[in-house]
Structure formats: structure tokens, C-alpha cells
Write an enzyme that holds these catalytic residues in place. Structure first.
Site, mmCIF file in Angstrom:
data_model
loop_
_atom_site.group_PDB
_atom_site.id
_atom_site.type_symbol
_atom_site.label_atom_id
_atom_site.label_comp_id
_atom_site.label_asym_id
_atom_site.label_seq_id
_atom_site.Cartn_x
_atom_site.Cartn_y
_atom_site.Cartn_z
ATOM 1 N N HIS A 1 0.818 -1.219 0.000
ATOM 2 C CA HIS A 1 0.000 0.000 0.000
ATOM 3 C C HIS A 1 0.850 1.268 0.000
ATOM 4 C CE1 HIS A 1 -3.000 -2.762 2.362
ATOM 5 N NE2 HIS A 1 -3.001 -3.030 1.054
HETATM 6 C C1 FAD Z 1 -0.646 -7.919 -4.150
HETATM 7 C C2 FAD Z 1 -1.439 -6.704 -3.766
HETATM 8 C C3 FAD Z 1 -2.645 -6.858 -3.084
HETATM 9 C C4 FAD Z 1 -3.381 -5.721 -2.729
HETATM 10 N N1 FAD Z 1 -4.586 -5.904 -2.101
HETATM 11 C C5 FAD Z 1 -5.365 -4.823 -1.832
HETATM 12 C C6 FAD Z 1 -6.654 -4.997 -1.285
HETATM 13 O O1 FAD Z 1 -7.101 -6.123 -1.046
HETATM 14 N N2 FAD Z 1 -7.402 -3.887 -1.039
HETATM 15 C C7 FAD Z 1 -6.930 -2.630 -1.285
HETATM 16 O O2 FAD Z 1 -7.638 -1.659 -0.976
HETATM 17 N N3 FAD Z 1 -5.720 -2.441 -1.822
HETATM 18 C C8 FAD Z 1 -4.938 -3.511 -2.132
HETATM 19 N N4 FAD Z 1 -3.731 -3.318 -2.735
HETATM 20 C C9 FAD Z 1 -3.318 -1.933 -3.071
HETATM 21 C C10 FAD Z 1 -4.167 -1.280 -4.159
HETATM 22 O O3 FAD Z 1 -4.455 -2.161 -5.216
HETATM 23 C C11 FAD Z 1 -3.404 -0.039 -4.655
HETATM 24 O O4 FAD Z 1 -3.202 0.806 -3.533
HETATM 25 C C12 FAD Z 1 -4.131 0.751 -5.720
HETATM 26 O O5 FAD Z 1 -4.422 -0.038 -6.844
HETATM 27 C C13 FAD Z 1 -3.275 1.957 -6.130
HETATM 28 O O6 FAD Z 1 -3.977 2.713 -7.074
HETATM 29 P P1 FAD Z 1 -3.233 3.813 -7.956
HETATM 30 O O7 FAD Z 1 -4.230 4.404 -8.862
HETATM 31 O O8 FAD Z 1 -2.480 4.690 -7.028
HETATM 32 O O9 FAD Z 1 -2.103 3.040 -8.786
HETATM 33 P P2 FAD Z 1 -2.169 1.727 -9.663
HETATM 34 O O10 FAD Z 1 -3.409 0.951 -9.357
HETATM 35 O O11 FAD Z 1 -0.870 1.040 -9.466
HETATM 36 O O12 FAD Z 1 -2.298 2.251 -11.171
HETATM 37 C C14 FAD Z 1 -1.298 2.971 -11.817
HETATM 38 C C15 FAD Z 1 -1.322 2.633 -13.305
HETATM 39 O O13 FAD Z 1 -0.588 3.636 -14.021
HETATM 40 C C16 FAD Z 1 0.150 3.017 -15.041
HETATM 41 N N5 FAD Z 1 1.269 3.900 -15.393
HETATM 42 C C17 FAD Z 1 2.365 4.181 -14.648
HETATM 43 N N6 FAD Z 1 3.152 5.063 -15.292
HETATM 44 C C18 FAD Z 1 2.537 5.353 -16.474
HETATM 45 C C19 FAD Z 1 2.857 6.203 -17.566
HETATM 46 N N7 FAD Z 1 3.959 6.968 -17.560
HETATM 47 N N8 FAD Z 1 2.013 6.237 -18.628
HETATM 48 C C20 FAD Z 1 0.878 5.477 -18.646
HETATM 49 N N9 FAD Z 1 0.533 4.661 -17.631
HETATM 50 C C21 FAD Z 1 1.345 4.599 -16.546
HETATM 51 C C22 FAD Z 1 0.583 1.703 -14.425
HETATM 52 O O14 FAD Z 1 0.943 0.766 -15.435
HETATM 53 C C23 FAD Z 1 -0.663 1.301 -13.646
HETATM 54 O O15 FAD Z 1 -1.518 0.510 -14.433
HETATM 55 C C24 FAD Z 1 -2.928 -4.424 -3.064
HETATM 56 C C25 FAD Z 1 -1.711 -4.273 -3.734
HETATM 57 C C26 FAD Z 1 -0.972 -5.397 -4.082
HETATM 58 C C27 FAD Z 1 0.337 -5.210 -4.789
#
Ligand code: FAD
Ligand code: SF4
Length: 476
Positions: free
Chosen positions: A415
Site C-alpha cells: 500500500h
Molecule cells: C498484491 C497486492 C494486493 C493488494 N490488495 C489490496 C486490497 O485487497 N485492497 C486494497 O484496498 N488495496 C490492495 N492493494 C493496493 C491497491 O491495489 C493499490 O493501492 C491501488 O491499486 C493503487 O492505485 P493507484 O491508482 O495509485 O495506482 P495503480 O493501481 O498502481 O495504477 C497505476 C497505473 O498507471 C500506469 N502507469 C504508470 N506510469 C505510467 C505512464 N507513464 N504512462 C501510462 N501509464 C502509466 C501503471 O501501469 C498502472 O496501471 C494491493 C496491492 C498489491 C500489490
């Protein structure tokens, strides 16, 4: 190729996907850029060794540099990290929202957004029959000790308990961001560009004007848009902003990283419990939540268990031969330390040292968990703390007596948050309470990086709710 849009969203994870859907449904022309590919349920084989290189950034091998090194996996693909998450859903605790108001001037009422998001992704409590014997035993043990525990809420529709959420849901039951929000965005007219990496954020006369991206086949896509939403995730958003000379004024960009360190203990039972059968994360124990210690289920197929079992040689072999009788459960601690993400020689480096206070919290969490395991009938308990022997016959004294230092703990983290934190003061934050970059109209951040502190619970609902709030504010 050059296209015109009203809004360009970078990233399709928990933050980017809802913004894209809600803006498109409000009638804006939306272009979405996602570095990873589209992975439908039909491509999920349920084999960790096949799925990790496909769905995880760097095959799941990102780790912090520090004491101890901590593996910090991220997803990469349509849905971002939600593609490989466990589906656990918690609203932001009120005590955390209160702290944000006091420390960062953020006056957030997210009730409407929580309801909107939970409805969209089908949040409901795990039914006991899907929770799996591994977790149900922990719940029974907790009840015997009078310890607070319950079934978790998750975003799944038609889950069959196949136990491989972290390697891509093969049935399509998990309602991840790429399964729910991106189809909605697409249906409302958004253009989704996969395998496309945003590189330059175009700013003209101080305002956001678009994004330039590289495509997988070496082309360039230029999106002209007056609204740019960066949602590349907590580790990549600050690097993208910094590479564009944006957001660095306060000195906070890339700093204030919290990761919610996690670890897992194993329990050996007399009877087979087949820990891979059922929802891997289905039960929580929140007895110590007030102290920043949360216990949540963790389980997976045997090949994953082999990687994470904290022993080697003959002892590891013995534990793996007993895999059908071996339960596992996780401990997560709210961070007392802050880390930092930056780039050195074009490579991402994540610095993080576990705080000694948190090492002690792990010890306390494992002590409670060991008691629960024994109350549930376990013969032996293995904790991933160097120097603490396997606990046997209900005796937790070695763990009680241990003085645990950070480097003794085998930890992972799921997280990451906080590297472009929100706040009203431009001197101490990167984005304002509308999530707009201080001083750059039209440029917003909507992902884990804006969340200003460790939550003590899983973050996807918080990130989606903040993203929904932003989308509603922009459309209004
Ligand atoms: C194994 C695991 C289990 C988890 N379980 C849970 C759970 O049960 N419940 C929960 O609440 N949270 C859980 N989490 C955490 C949760 O999934 C994340 O906190 C959340 O998805 C983060 O969201 P985000 O939008 O910040 O980033 P992300 O979901 O990581 O999305 C970012 C996206 O941006 C893309 N990207 C990056 N740079 C670029 C670029 N320059 N150009 C275009 N695209 C780009 C990436 O490829 C990615 O697809 C878990 C995480 C992991 C690793
Ligand atoms: S346990 Fe449910 S949500 Fe998880 S992978 Fe299996 S079917 Fe999908």
C-alpha cells in the site's frame, strides 16, 4: 498521432479508472493512457509463475533499499494494481480523516463518494462458505479468545473462492478497476490507449495543455487537452512530475512515502486445511487497530507459499511437505517512518527504513496472531522474525521475550501512499484539496500519491473515492 480531448488521464488503476469513467459519463471527451496491456479473465491461468511477469511491474521484483529491504509489488496493465489485488475494501477510517483535517487542512466528507464507488464495484461481505478453512480457523480462534474479528468486505461478483486474486482473477469475479470503470469509460466514448507510456506533460503559459506519450511500437501520441489527470501510482507519479519539472517547489515531491509494512506467520495444524481453497483475504482481526496493527488473511497456491515460507533447507522442505496442513495469516502495521522515491541513473530507487516502533508492533501483532493460531488448534507457529524459534505447544514466551529490531523482520508491502500529498499549504504539500497541482491550473493528481498518511487499512476505496470526488468537481 495527435488527438484532441477535454481531459487526458494517465494510468488506469484505482485512481485513474474512476476519473476516466465519471468524466466520460459527464460528457467530456476523454483520452486514457495506460503503459500496460489489456488482460481479460480468459488470459488468466492461475499460475503465479506465468502471471507475475505479465501482470506485475518488473515481474513483482520492486523492493525498497533500506533496513530491512521490503518487496513492494505493483500491477501494470488495464486496472493497474487492482488487477492483482486481493479485493479487500475498507472506507477511510474517521480517525484518519480527522487527522488530515488537523494536520493538512483537508476538510473531506467522502460519504457520497464511498457509496458511489462501493455500488459500482459490488462491495459486500465475504460469505463464510467462501472464506476458506485457513481464515475460518483464525476467526474461530479469535472468538475463543474474545478478540475482535470479522469477515472482510470485498469487491467481487460471483466469486467462487479460487484463491488466486493476486495473480489475476480467472473467473472475472473480482471487480477491479479495469473490469468496471474502464469499460464504463469506453462505453461513454473515452479512447483507451494501452501499451502507451506518458512521458511529457505539456504546460503552456502556466496551464496544463496535454500529454505526449510513447507507444509500444516506437510512435508518439500527442493528446491536446486542457485537463490532465496524472494517476500513474504512488511510485511513478512523482517521477513523471519531476521529469517534467513540475511539483517540486515545496520539496515534498517523492517524499512522505508510507507503505503499510506487512508480514505473515504460518501455523501447522493436525488436519489438512488446504489454505489455497477459498478467498485468500477473507477475515480480519482489528483488536489492535487503534495501535496501528491490523491482522488480515493471506494465502495462495503452493508455489507462492514456497517462495514466502520463512525457512530454508530441510526445515523449508518439511514445512512444504506439510503445505496442506499449513495455515497463514498476515500482520500489517501503520508506518511510523517515511520513505522516499527518486531516480538515480534512470532507475527508480525507493528508500525506506522500518521504524523500530513498527518492529515492536510486528512483534505484538505476531504475539496476538500466535495466540489465535494456538486457540484454533495449531501445533506449531512460524513467525518471520530472525532469531525467534518455531513456537510450539501454545508457548509464545520466545516471542514475548524477543527484542525485535527492524532488520530481523521479513516484510513485504502492498500500500504505497503519500509521495505527492494533498494539503492546503503549498509549502508542505504537492496538490491542493481539489487535487490540483499547486500553481498549475488544469493539472491534477488522482492516485495513491495524494493520500497524506498511512491509513491503517487497505487503500483502494480511499483512492477511488478521492478520484470520484475529483471527477465530480471537474464535471461541475
Ligand atoms: C498484491 C497486492 C494486493 C493488494 N490488495 C489490496 C486490497 O485487497 N485492497 C486494497 O484496498 N488495496 C490492495 N492493494 C493496493 C491497491 O491495489 C493499490 O493501492 C491501488 O491499486 C493503487 O492505485 P493507484 O491508482 O495509485 O495506482 P495503480 O493501481 O498502481 O495504477 C497505476 C497505473 O498507471 C500506469 N502507469 C504508470 N506510469 C505510467 C505512464 N507513464 N504512462 C501510462 N501509464 C502509466 C501503471 O501501469 C498502472 O496501471 C494491493 C496491492 C498489491 C500489490
Ligand atoms: S477468489 Fe474469487 S475474486 Fe479471487 S481470483 Fe478466485 S474467483 Fe476471483
Amino acid at each position: 498521432m495527435q488527438i484532441e480531448a477535454d481531459a487526458c488521464v494517465i494510468g488506469t488503476g484505482a485512481g485513474g479508472a474512476p476519473v476516466a469513467a465519471l468524466l466520460a459519463e459527464a460528457g467530456l471527451r476523454v483520452a486514457v493512457l495506460e503503459e500496460g496491456g489489456l488482460h481479460g479473465p480468459e488470459t488468466m491461468t492461475a499460475r503465479p509463475r506465468e502471471m507475475m511477469p505479465r501482470l506485475y511491474r518488473d515481474g513483482g521484483q520492486i523492493a525498497t533499499v533500506g533496513d530491512p529491504p521490503i518487496v513492494l509489488p505493483l500491477g501494470r496493465g488495464v486496472g493497474g494494481t487492482t488487477l492483482i489485488n486481493s479485493g479487500t475494501c475498507f472506507r477511510t477510517p474517521q480517525r484518519v480523516l480527522d487527522r488530515w483535517r488537523a494536520d493538512h487542512g483537508l476538510d473531506l466528507d467522502l460519504e457520497e463518494e464511498f457509496a458511489l464507488v462501493e455500488e459500482a464495484i459490488g462491495v459486500h461481505e465475504v460469505p463464510p462458505e467462501l472464506a476458506g478453512r485457513n481464515a475460518n480457523l483464525v476467526k474461530e480462534g479469535a472468538e475463543r479468545l474474545g478478540v475482535s474479528a470479522g469477515y472482510l468486505k470485498r469487491n467481487a461478483r460471483g466469486c467462487v473462492g479460487s484463491g488466486v486474486c493476486a495473480f489475476g482473477c480467472p473467473t472475472g469475479a473480482k471487480q477491479h478497476a479495469g473490469q468496471v470503470w474502464i469499460p464504463r469509460a469506453h462505453a461513454a466514448g473515452a479512447a483507451i490507449h494501452t501499451n502507451t507510456t506518458a512521458r511529457r506533460i505539456l504546460v503552456e503559459r502556466g496551464r496544463a495543455r496535454g500529454v505526449e506519450a510513447g507507444t509500444a511500437d516506437g510512435g508518439t501520441l500527442r493528446v491536446r487537452a486542457g485537463i490532465v489527470v496524472v494517476a500513474a501510482g504512488t511510485l511513478l507519479t512523482p517521477l513523471l512530475l519531476r521529469a517534467n519539472g513540475l511539483g517540486a517547489e515545496s520539496g515534498q515531491l517523492g517524499r512522505n512515502l508510507t507503505i503499510h509494512p506487512a508480514s505473515a506467520a504460518r501455523a501447522l495444524y493436525d488436519e489438512p486445511i488446504d489454505p489455497w481453497a477459498g478467498v485468500p483475504q477473507s477475515v480480519y482481526v482489528d483488536e489492535l487497530a487503534g495501535e496501528g496493527i491490523m491482522l488480515e488473511g493471506i494465502a495462495g497456491p503452493p508455489d507462492q507459499a514456497a517462495m514466502s515460507t520463512p525457512r530454508s533447507g530441510a526445515e523449508h522442505r518439511e514445512l512444504m511437505l506439510a503445505a496442506r496442513r499449513t495455515g497463514s495469516f498476515g500482520v500489517m502495521v501503520s508506518d511510523s517512518a517515511y520513505g522516499r522515491v527518486h531516480r538515480i541513473a534512470r532507475r527508480m530507487v525507493v528508500r525506506y527504513d522500518l521504524h523500530p516502533v513498527d518492529a515492536e508492533r510486528f512483534r505484538r501483532g505476531f504475539e496476538l496472531l500466535a495466540r489465535i493460531f494456538f486457540a484454533a488448534g495449531a501445533r506449531a507457529v512460524v513467525v518471520p522474525i530472525d532469531g525467534v524459534p518455531t513456537l510450539r505447544d501454545g508457548d509464545v514466551t520466545p516471542l514475548q521475550r524477543a527484542r525485535v529490531r527492524p532488520r530481523q523482520i521479513g516484510a513485504m508491502a502492498f500500500h504505497p501512499l503519500g509521495t505527492a500529498r494533498a494539503g492546503t499549504d503549498p509549502a508542505t504539500s504537492v496538490v491542493d484539496e481539489r487535487l490540483q497541482l499547486h500553481g498549475v491550473p488544469g493539472l491534477y493528481v488522482a492516485d495513491g500519491s495524494v493520500v497524506p498518511s498511512s491509513l491503517g487499512v487497505n487503500p483502494q476505496i480511499t483512492i477511488m473515492a478521492l478520484a470520484a470526488r475529483l471527477a465530480r468537481a471537474i464535471s461541475a
